[in-house]
Design a protein around this motif. Structure first.
Motif: not given
Length: 212
Positions: A98-110, A116-119, A89-96
């Protein structure tokens, strides 16, 4: 305009602040909260299982402009996370990023002004940051049973523990509703079939005993 917020998973709870400020356009100020719940099961005074579930939340300040996208990085340098799921609802993965030690997301909240829970994530079962140790001694006299629980808080914890529940299972052939605890405070939970002690705060190195 997109900003970057980084949350390093290095303790059982973390708190941070981040902001996007463009004098010629919209701005966003936010708080980022990481909270972990630890469920620890003991069998004969030894740890038989330990589950760590975490949630990362974002709080957009009321005076911020909503729906400004930003990059959120959850860094796990020790590879403690087994699985992690974003709130679509608020986040999507950011593959550019992301790696083994970093979980990256593009977040946008209204919504603004609330967390608000993101992950959500779960750590590996082999992880053993045991926050407390529980030892038990049982004795039976006639038709009565007595249990003493010695609780020791790990002195190497980085902070105090809050909202701690200690559950002691009661065999089905024992009348749980007849339980008496010392000191007072333990309560019989018929739904779970156990005696429950609720402790609001435990400091590093605390030791105490309860009996039932």
């Amino acid at each position: 305009r997109r900003s970057r917020s980084t949350l390093r998973k290095s303790s059982r709870s973390s708190y941070g602040e981040s902001s996007v400020d463009d004098s010629s356009g919209p701005k966003a100020q936010m708080k980022i909260l990481l909270n972990e719940d630890i469920t620890c099961t003991y069998l004969k005074s030894k740890v038989s299982s330990l589950v760590i579930d975490g949630v990362v939340q974002v709080h957009l300040n009321p005076d911020s402009t909503p729906e400004i996208p930003f990059e959120l990085n959850i860094i796990d340098p020790s590879l403690e996370i087994k699985e992690i799921y974003e709130n679509v609802k608020y986040a999507k993965k950011n593959p550019a990023s992301c790696n083994e030690t970093n979980h990256s997301y593009i977040v946008s909240v209204k919504e603004v002004g609330k967390y608000l829970p993101i992950a959500k994530y779960r750590c590996h079962q082999e992880l053993r940051p045991v926050p407390i140790r529980v030892q038990t001694v049982c004795s039976t006299r006639g038709k009565k049973s007595q249990v003493a629980l010695q609780v020791c808080v790990n002195p190497r914890n980085k902070g105090s523990l809050s909202d701690v529940n200690i559950l002691m299972a009661v065999p089905p052939n024992v009348k749980g509703e007849s339980v008496k605890t010392f000191p007072a405070g333990g309560a019989w939970d018929s739904n779970q079939g156990c005696v429950v002690w609720t402790l609001h705060k435990l400091r590093r190195g605390d030791k105490f005993q309860v009996q039932a």
